[in-house]
Design a protein around this motif. Structure first.
Motif, PDB file in Angstrom:
ATOM      1  N   LEU A 144       5.012 -16.704  -8.152  1.00 52.10           N
ATOM      2  CA  LEU A 144       4.997 -17.639  -9.114  1.00 52.10           C
ATOM      3  C   LEU A 144       6.414 -17.555 -10.035  1.00 52.10           C
ATOM      4  CD1 LEU A 144       1.490 -16.955 -10.854  1.00 52.10           C
ATOM      5  CD2 LEU A 144       2.201 -18.997  -9.729  1.00 52.10           C
ATOM      6  N   ALA A 145       7.047 -16.521  -9.934  1.00 53.66           N
ATOM      7  CA  ALA A 145       8.514 -16.411 -10.497  1.00 53.66           C
ATOM      8  C   ALA A 145       9.573 -17.103  -9.515  1.00 53.66           C
ATOM      9  CB  ALA A 145       8.847 -15.062 -10.632  1.00 53.66           C
ATOM     10  N   GLY A 146       8.944 -17.414  -8.485  1.00 51.93           N
ATOM     11  CA  GLY A 146      10.063 -18.372  -7.713  1.00 51.93           C
ATOM     12  C   GLY A 146      10.549 -17.531  -6.314  1.00 51.93           C
ATOM     13  N   GLU A 147       9.795 -16.366  -6.287  1.00 52.26           N
ATOM     14  CA  GLU A 147      10.353 -15.607  -4.875  1.00 52.26           C
ATOM     15  C   GLU A 147       9.752 -16.161  -3.527  1.00 52.26           C
ATOM     16  OE1 GLU A 147      10.792 -11.420  -5.680  1.00 52.26           O
ATOM     17  OE2 GLU A 147      10.730 -11.927  -7.825  1.00 52.26           O
ATOM     18  N   ALA A 148      10.284 -16.393  -2.706  1.00 52.16           N
ATOM     19  CA  ALA A 148       9.561 -17.151  -1.582  1.00 52.16           C
ATOM     20  C   ALA A 148       9.151 -16.114  -0.578  1.00 52.16           C
ATOM     21  CB  ALA A 148      10.459 -18.046  -0.641  1.00 52.16           C
ATOM     22  N   GLY A 149       9.873 -14.837  -0.459  1.00 50.97           N
ATOM     23  CA  GLY A 149       9.515 -13.936   0.482  1.00 50.97           C
ATOM     24  C   GLY A 149       8.069 -13.043   0.061  1.00 50.97           C
ATOM     25  N   PRO A 150       7.982 -12.760  -1.223  1.00 48.27           N
ATOM     26  CA  PRO A 150       6.683 -12.217  -1.597  1.00 48.27           C
ATOM     27  C   PRO A 150       5.552 -13.173  -1.481  1.00 48.27           C
ATOM     28  CG  PRO A 150       8.307 -11.516  -3.200  1.00 48.27           C
ATOM     29  CD  PRO A 150       8.949 -12.671  -2.174  1.00 48.27           C
TER      30      PRO A 150
ATOM     31  N   ARG B 258       5.213 -15.546   0.537  1.00 46.80           N
ATOM     32  CA  ARG B 258       4.758 -15.695   2.084  1.00 46.80           C
ATOM     33  C   ARG B 258       3.933 -14.406   2.386  1.00 46.80           C
ATOM     34  NH1 ARG B 258       3.382 -18.780   5.896  1.00 46.80           N
ATOM     35  NH2 ARG B 258       3.473 -17.817   7.621  1.00 46.80           N
ATOM     36  N   ARG B 259       4.414 -13.461   1.808  1.00 48.00           N
ATOM     37  CA  ARG B 259       3.560 -12.211   2.527  1.00 48.00           C
ATOM     38  C   ARG B 259       2.054 -12.168   1.872  1.00 48.00           C
ATOM     39  NH1 ARG B 259       8.335  -9.412   1.071  1.00 48.00           N
ATOM     40  NH2 ARG B 259       7.548  -8.652  -0.789  1.00 48.00           N
ATOM     41  N   LEU B 260       2.053 -12.909   0.458  1.00 43.90           N
ATOM     42  CA  LEU B 260       0.910 -12.856  -0.154  1.00 43.90           C
ATOM     43  C   LEU B 260       0.028 -13.846   0.760  1.00 43.90           C
ATOM     44  CD1 LEU B 260      -1.199 -12.876  -2.603  1.00 43.90           C
ATOM     45  CD2 LEU B 260      -0.091 -14.995  -3.134  1.00 43.90           C
ATOM     46  N   LEU B 261       0.467 -14.767   1.231  1.00 44.22           N
ATOM     47  CA  LEU B 261      -0.276 -15.881   2.143  1.00 44.22           C
ATOM     48  C   LEU B 261      -0.540 -15.372   3.318  1.00 44.22           C
ATOM     49  CD1 LEU B 261       1.572 -19.395   1.252  1.00 44.22           C
ATOM     50  CD2 LEU B 261      -0.571 -18.458   0.444  1.00 44.22           C
ATOM     51  N   ASP B 262       0.253 -14.512   3.960  1.00 44.45           N
ATOM     52  CA  ASP B 262      -0.144 -13.952   5.007  1.00 44.45           C
ATOM     53  C   ASP B 262      -1.257 -12.890   5.063  1.00 44.45           C
ATOM     54  OD1 ASP B 262       1.863 -15.085   6.492  1.00 44.45           O
ATOM     55  OD2 ASP B 262       3.310 -13.593   6.489  1.00 44.45           O
ATOM     56  N   GLU B 263      -1.174 -11.925   4.150  1.00 38.78           N
ATOM     57  CA  GLU B 263      -2.087 -10.934   3.862  1.00 38.78           C
ATOM     58  C   GLU B 263      -3.431 -11.579   3.227  1.00 38.78           C
ATOM     59  OE1 GLU B 263      -1.625  -7.427   1.595  1.00 38.78           O
ATOM     60  OE2 GLU B 263       0.592  -7.443   1.768  1.00 38.78           O
TER      61      GLU B 263
ATOM     62  N   GLU C 127      -5.780  -5.213  -4.720  1.00 41.36           N
ATOM     63  CA  GLU C 127      -5.640  -6.006  -5.999  1.00 41.36           C
ATOM     64  C   GLU C 127      -4.108  -5.718  -6.563  1.00 41.36           C
ATOM     65  OE1 GLU C 127      -5.832  -8.361  -8.883  1.00 41.36           O
ATOM     66  OE2 GLU C 127      -7.206  -8.392  -7.220  1.00 41.36           O
ATOM     67  N   PRO C 128      -3.909  -4.545  -6.750  1.00 41.99           N
ATOM     68  CA  PRO C 128      -2.489  -4.579  -7.407  1.00 41.99           C
ATOM     69  C   PRO C 128      -1.294  -5.066  -6.613  1.00 41.99           C
ATOM     70  CG  PRO C 128      -3.537  -2.623  -7.451  1.00 41.99           C
ATOM     71  CD  PRO C 128      -4.242  -3.437  -6.730  1.00 41.99           C
ATOM     72  N   ARG C 129      -1.538  -5.049  -5.071  1.00 46.63           N
ATOM     73  CA  ARG C 129      -0.372  -5.399  -4.327  1.00 46.63           C
ATOM     74  C   ARG C 129      -0.334  -7.034  -4.183  1.00 46.63           C
ATOM     75  NH1 ARG C 129      -1.987  -3.005   0.056  1.00 46.63           N
ATOM     76  NH2 ARG C 129      -2.980  -4.668   1.000  1.00 46.63           N
ATOM     77  N   LEU C 130      -1.552  -7.501  -3.966  1.00 38.31           N
ATOM     78  CA  LEU C 130      -1.617  -9.079  -3.936  1.00 38.31           C
ATOM     79  C   LEU C 130      -1.435  -9.589  -5.400  1.00 38.31           C
ATOM     80  CD1 LEU C 130      -4.712  -9.405  -1.800  1.00 38.31           C
ATOM     81  CD2 LEU C 130      -2.497  -9.774  -1.225  1.00 38.31           C
ATOM     82  N   ARG C 131      -1.864  -9.030  -6.512  1.00 35.89           N
ATOM     83  CA  ARG C 131      -1.402  -9.382  -7.767  1.00 35.89           C
ATOM     84  C   ARG C 131       0.165  -9.572  -7.908  1.00 35.89           C
ATOM     85  NH1 ARG C 131      -0.504  -7.926 -12.729  1.00 35.89           N
ATOM     86  NH2 ARG C 131      -1.348  -9.428 -14.593  1.00 35.89           N
ATOM     87  N   GLY C 132       0.701  -8.420  -7.435  1.00 39.27           N
ATOM     88  CA  GLY C 132       2.243  -8.371  -7.436  1.00 39.27           C
ATOM     89  C   GLY C 132       2.884  -9.530  -6.723  1.00 39.27           C
ATOM     90  N   LEU C 133       2.505  -9.567  -5.629  1.00 37.20           N
ATOM     91  CA  LEU C 133       2.850 -10.607  -4.777  1.00 37.20           C
ATOM     92  C   LEU C 133       2.619 -11.899  -5.370  1.00 37.20           C
ATOM     93  CD1 LEU C 133       1.864  -9.439  -1.159  1.00 37.20           C
ATOM     94  CD2 LEU C 133       4.181  -9.546  -2.147  1.00 37.20           C
ATOM     95  N   MET C 134       1.480 -12.259  -5.819  1.00 42.25           N
ATOM     96  CA  MET C 134       1.533 -13.736  -6.685  1.00 42.25           C
ATOM     97  C   MET C 134       2.529 -13.880  -7.705  1.00 42.25           C
ATOM     98  SD  MET C 134      -0.276 -16.400  -6.644  1.00 42.25           S
ATOM     99  CE  MET C 134      -1.056 -17.681  -7.535  1.00 42.25           C
ATOM    100  N   LEU C 135       2.430 -12.706  -8.591  1.00 40.81           N
ATOM    101  CA  LEU C 135       3.271 -13.107  -9.722  1.00 40.81           C
ATOM    102  C   LEU C 135       4.818 -13.124  -9.197  1.00 40.81           C
ATOM    103  CD1 LEU C 135       1.768 -10.155 -12.205  1.00 40.81           C
ATOM    104  CD2 LEU C 135       1.417 -12.768 -12.126  1.00 40.81           C
ATOM    105  N   ALA C 136       5.137 -12.356  -8.218  1.00 45.69           N
ATOM    106  CA  ALA C 136       6.774 -12.870  -7.697  1.00 45.69           C
ATOM    107  C   ALA C 136       6.687 -14.080  -7.105  1.00 45.69           C
ATOM    108  CB  ALA C 136       7.013 -11.618  -6.736  1.00 45.69           C
TER     109      ALA C 136
END
Length: 182
Positions: free
Chosen positions: A16-22, A24-29, A5-14
């Motif tokens: 939403l802030a416009g960071e493409a890399g995180p 992409r990792r969110l969608l992969d995970e 949960e904290p990892r995915l939430r962090g990737l989602m927030l990143a």
């Protein structure tokens, strides 16, 4: 679930802030988690991979509706659950399960705990931070009053009083009037 949960939430927030890399990792995970979710729930005739892709598209198109104060996994799995229900309706497929096990079909492992944590956070939000911490330590984590007192640099009596007053405040707010003995 606790570390996911904290990892995915962090990737989602990143994301939403416009960071493409995180993002992409969110969608992969998330795609891996969804494959497992649908793999356990899809009856014959329902393509789990199609549902994974539909869900990822829905997460992407609805990402602006995500409330950053809520657990990400509960939000994502709610979308997945609706996609599964839609697929079952389209295919006229039916899951066969005992009625008492119906919740287990759509709720990911650990979702109940995440929802309970969210509800507990909301209920205790109005309490002072130290009182919240003491109630969590003594009543939820199971520390003794002595252990909590040492952890917070307080006397055992002060811990007991703070926990009692905090619970009394919550009882007054959510459990009826203080004089109720029902």
């Amino acid at each position: 679930m606790d570390e996911i949960e904290p990892r995915l939430r962090g990737l989602m927030l990143a994301g939403l802030a416009g960071e493409a890399g995180p993002y992409r990792r969110l969608l992969d995970e998330l795609s891996g988690l969804l494959r497992g979710y649908y793999g356990r729930r899809c009856p014959p005739g329902v393509d789990a991979e199609d549902l994974v892709q539909e869900t990822l598209i829905a997460v992407h198109t609805r990402r602006a509706t995500y409330d950053a104060g809520q657990p990400f996994t509960a939000w994502a799995y709610a979308i997945a659950r609706y996609k599964l229900i839609d697929a079952l309706r389209r295919g006229r497929a039916h899951l066969r399960a005992p009625l008492e096990a119906a919740d287990a079909l759509f709720v990911p492992a650990g979702a109940d705990a995440a929802m309970a944590r969210r509800d507990l956070d909301r209920v205790m939000a109005d309490l002072p931070a130290r009182t919240r911490d003491l109630i969590r330590d003594v009543k939820i984590a199971g520390l003794s009053t002595r252990e909590a007192a040492e952890k917070h640099g307080m006397s055992e009596t002060a811990v007991k009083v703070a926990v009692h007053r905090g619970l009394k405040s919550l009882g007054g707010k959510y459990g009826g009037s203080p004089g109720d003995e029902d």
